[in-house]
Design a protein around this motif. Sequence first.
Motif, mmCIF file in Angstrom:
data_model
loop_
_atom_site.group_PDB
_atom_site.id
_atom_site.type_symbol
_atom_site.label_atom_id
_atom_site.label_comp_id
_atom_site.label_asym_id
_atom_site.label_seq_id
_atom_site.Cartn_x
_atom_site.Cartn_y
_atom_site.Cartn_z
ATOM 1 N N VAL A 1 28.386 33.434 63.531
ATOM 2 C CA VAL A 1 28.607 34.745 62.915
ATOM 3 C C VAL A 1 27.356 35.158 62.143
ATOM 4 C CG1 VAL A 1 30.082 36.080 61.351
ATOM 5 C CG2 VAL A 1 31.076 34.240 62.722
ATOM 6 N N ALA A 2 27.034 36.430 62.182
ATOM 7 C CA ALA A 2 25.861 36.945 61.472
ATOM 8 C C ALA A 2 26.001 36.721 59.965
ATOM 9 C CB ALA A 2 25.689 38.428 61.760
ATOM 10 N N ALA A 3 24.869 36.417 59.317
ATOM 11 C CA ALA A 3 24.875 36.104 57.886
ATOM 12 C C ALA A 3 25.419 37.265 57.056
ATOM 13 C CB ALA A 3 23.463 35.737 57.423
ATOM 14 N N GLU A 4 25.051 38.498 57.448
ATOM 15 C CA GLU A 4 25.527 39.668 56.694
ATOM 16 C C GLU A 4 27.044 39.795 56.772
ATOM 17 O OE1 GLU A 4 23.277 39.736 59.080
ATOM 18 O OE2 GLU A 4 21.400 40.010 57.944
ATOM 19 N N LEU A 5 27.601 39.497 57.953
ATOM 20 C CA LEU A 5 29.054 39.583 58.136
ATOM 21 C C LEU A 5 29.765 38.504 57.330
ATOM 22 C CD1 LEU A 5 31.303 41.086 59.623
ATOM 23 C CD2 LEU A 5 31.091 39.432 61.488
ATOM 24 N N LYS B 1 28.670 37.128 54.565
ATOM 25 C CA LYS B 1 28.555 37.480 53.149
ATOM 26 C C LYS B 1 29.509 38.597 52.762
ATOM 27 C CE LYS B 1 25.148 38.810 49.643
ATOM 28 N NZ LYS B 1 23.721 39.143 49.377
ATOM 29 N N ALA B 2 29.672 39.575 53.642
ATOM 30 C CA ALA B 2 30.470 40.752 53.306
ATOM 31 C C ALA B 2 31.963 40.556 53.523
ATOM 32 C CB ALA B 2 29.979 41.950 54.130
ATOM 33 N N ASN B 3 32.339 39.877 54.622
ATOM 34 C CA ASN B 3 33.750 39.866 55.015
ATOM 35 C C ASN B 3 34.428 38.501 55.002
ATOM 36 O OD1 ASN B 3 33.571 42.633 55.540
ATOM 37 N ND2 ASN B 3 32.949 42.325 57.654
ATOM 38 N N ILE B 4 33.672 37.422 55.116
ATOM 39 C CA ILE B 4 34.296 36.102 55.228
ATOM 40 C C ILE B 4 34.188 35.310 53.932
ATOM 41 C CG2 ILE B 4 34.249 33.905 56.483
ATOM 42 C CD1 ILE B 4 33.252 35.432 58.916
ATOM 43 N N ALA B 5 32.984 35.259 53.365
ATOM 44 C CA ALA B 5 32.764 34.475 52.144
ATOM 45 C C ALA B 5 33.709 34.860 50.998
ATOM 46 C CB ALA B 5 31.307 34.595 51.698
ATOM 47 N N PRO B 6 33.992 36.165 50.776
ATOM 48 C CA PRO B 6 34.913 36.509 49.686
ATOM 49 C C PRO B 6 36.293 35.871 49.828
ATOM 50 C CG PRO B 6 33.706 38.455 50.376
ATOM 51 C CD PRO B 6 33.394 37.380 51.372
ATOM 52 N N VAL C 1 43.544 23.032 49.592
ATOM 53 C CA VAL C 1 43.204 24.368 50.085
ATOM 54 C C VAL C 1 41.979 24.898 49.338
ATOM 55 C CG1 VAL C 1 44.017 26.741 50.385
ATOM 56 C CG2 VAL C 1 45.604 24.819 50.665
ATOM 57 N N ALA C 2 41.946 24.696 48.018
ATOM 58 C CA ALA C 2 40.811 25.145 47.211
ATOM 59 C C ALA C 2 39.536 24.415 47.609
ATOM 60 C CB ALA C 2 41.107 24.917 45.725
ATOM 61 N N VAL C 3 39.654 23.114 47.856
ATOM 62 C CA VAL C 3 38.503 22.315 48.278
ATOM 63 C C VAL C 3 37.971 22.828 49.615
ATOM 64 C CG1 VAL C 3 37.854 20.025 49.131
ATOM 65 C CG2 VAL C 3 39.111 20.252 46.978
ATOM 66 N N PHE C 4 38.878 23.097 50.538
ATOM 67 C CA PHE C 4 38.472 23.658 51.839
ATOM 68 C C PHE C 4 37.697 24.960 51.644
ATOM 69 C CE2 PHE C 4 39.619 26.984 54.919
ATOM 70 C CZ PHE C 4 38.950 26.500 56.049
ATOM 71 N N GLY C 5 38.232 25.858 50.819
ATOM 72 C CA GLY C 5 37.581 27.145 50.591
ATOM 73 C C GLY C 5 36.209 27.003 49.964
ATOM 74 N N ALA C 6 36.090 26.105 48.965
ATOM 75 C CA ALA C 6 34.819 25.925 48.264
ATOM 76 C C ALA C 6 33.740 25.379 49.197
ATOM 77 C CB ALA C 6 35.012 24.988 47.069
ATOM 78 N N ILE C 7 34.083 24.348 49.973
ATOM 79 C CA ILE C 7 33.108 23.736 50.875
ATOM 80 C C ILE C 7 32.753 24.681 52.018
ATOM 81 C CG2 ILE C 7 32.722 21.841 52.488
ATOM 82 C CD1 ILE C 7 32.643 20.915 49.637
ATOM 83 N N ALA C 8 33.752 25.321 52.620
ATOM 84 C CA ALA C 8 33.496 26.245 53.728
ATOM 85 C C ALA C 8 32.610 27.405 53.286
ATOM 86 C CB ALA C 8 34.821 26.774 54.284
ATOM 87 N N ASN C 9 32.807 27.886 52.065
ATOM 88 C CA ASN C 9 32.009 28.993 51.548
ATOM 89 C C ASN C 9 30.539 28.613 51.443
ATOM 90 O OD1 ASN C 9 31.486 31.538 50.395
ATOM 91 N ND2 ASN C 9 31.696 30.708 48.333
ATOM 92 N N VAL C 10 30.267 27.422 50.903
ATOM 93 C CA VAL C 10 28.888 26.968 50.727
ATOM 94 C C VAL C 10 28.213 26.739 52.083
ATOM 95 C CG1 VAL C 10 27.438 25.097 49.843
ATOM 96 C CG2 VAL C 10 29.343 25.947 48.473
ATOM 97 N N VAL C 11 28.907 26.029 52.970
ATOM 98 C CA VAL C 11 28.314 25.688 54.261
ATOM 99 C C VAL C 11 28.143 26.925 55.138
ATOM 100 C CG1 VAL C 11 28.590 24.314 56.363
ATOM 101 C CG2 VAL C 11 29.232 23.344 54.152
ATOM 102 N N ALA C 12 29.106 27.838 55.114
ATOM 103 C CA ALA C 12 28.986 29.057 55.917
ATOM 104 C C ALA C 12 27.785 29.891 55.485
ATOM 105 C CB ALA C 12 30.264 29.883 55.816
ATOM 106 N N ALA C 13 27.520 29.923 54.192
ATOM 107 C CA ALA C 13 26.406 30.728 53.676
ATOM 108 C C ALA C 13 25.050 30.083 53.942
ATOM 109 C CB ALA C 13 26.592 30.963 52.184
ATOM 110 N N SER C 14 24.947 28.777 53.725
ATOM 111 C CA SER C 14 23.650 28.094 53.811
ATOM 112 C C SER C 14 23.466 27.313 55.097
ATOM 113 C CB SER C 14 23.487 27.146 52.611
ATOM 114 O OG SER C 14 23.640 27.835 51.395
#
Length: 458
Positions: free
Chosen positions: A41-45, A47-52, A214-227
């Motif tokens: 997935v594109a980085a902009e997408l 950041k805007a739609n998935i990471a939140p 669930v929170a752990v999944f969200g925190a790790i997925a957010n970091v890895v998806a972004a970087s």
Amino acid sequence: MTERRSLLTGLSEKLSRNLTAWILFGMVLGVIVGQLLHETVAAELIKANIAPWFKLLSDIFLNLIKLLVAPLVLSTIVVGIAHMGDSSALGRIGFRALAWFITASLISIGLGLVMVNLFQPGVGAPIPDAAAAAKAVGEVKHLSAPEFILSIFPKNAFEAMATNNILQILVFSIFAGVALSAIGEKGAPLVRGADALAEMMLQITGYVMRYAPVAVFGAIANVVAASGLEILKTYVELLLEFYLSLILLWSILLAIGTVFLGKRIVTLVKYIRQPLLIAFSTASSEAALPKMFEQLDRFGVPRRISGFMLPLGYSFNLDGSMMYMSFATIFIAQAYGIPLTAGTQIMILLTLMISSKGIAAVPRASLVVITGTLAMFGLPVEGVAIILAIDQFLDMGRTATNVVGNAVATSVITKWEGMLEVEESEYIEHPHAPAHTAADGRAGLDLDPSNFEEKNQP
């Protein structure tokens, strides 16, 4: 319907008993999902739609934890001091705690300096553009020593609780606990109320922890998806050497703990694995605090010790953060090719030793201390941007180390005071709210008989 309810109850209890395994599962799944998204997935997408949405999963958990911290700390300290019934013992515990904290600080910062000089990970590190680096670092407010000392003392107890200022809550709770101990029987109703409040908070903690995977999944997925995991390759040397240094620090702390606790140090590590994993995956020491209280209770640390030691330790005994600050400061000097004499490094150690004691009151605390120290010794402040790209991964390790350091410190002081109790089971089922009772929710009502009349009477 009854079978479905019993199935849900069984699954809930199973989750509570195997929380460690579920948290690990959440971490692994977060890495896999985050990396897949990063590659497809594109980085902009993202950041805007998935990471939140990923961030939302972890933020809900962190907000619920923050909901617990203030009343749990207040009630635990008040009850502990009131039951202690000995103000001189409180003073002795406080003196021993500070002595331990200062010693641990010197070990942490000193070990960081030794390891960064031994490995020299900064040599050849990529240096970012100065303007871009300054923008990335942003303006960091430095809290002077007088401002920090003043910030310890609350001007409004309710404001301190509303902002989760642990140091201010600690100060107010000590006054309240000693005062209730002094007035004796007159204060007994308040002590019982505080005791009930503490139990209620721990009961809520049990509910909140079921959401932790669930929170752990969200925190790790957010970091890895972004970087992405590719960024780790660029900084693999720094990461490996920093984590090796943390492992060595763990070994030293646990070895000192073994001197006091003997074989029970193994049991302590077993009991704190859940708060340890929560701290590591969320990079938040605060997120692990309520579960830490609960697990230390079961290990045998009485609430009168943990209630005083943990809030104090979370402000003054951040072993992982202190090692990180010394490691990062010298790393930046190495990256810019600036040699530092042994005398200068000792001065940096003493500066970090003093300035790190106020970091709990400042947002982006480690960054504040590092930038302040760099400026004080004429080192490039913009060098902080070198490590910003992987700061989250470094933060996870140092936060977990903070948990280990405070668990060992609290247990050692308890043993030193001769107050260590017998162990309880690692898992104790929390009380259940009444459900499916004979009254079916109608208890205490003066019911109209028409509620039960047959609707289809002729």
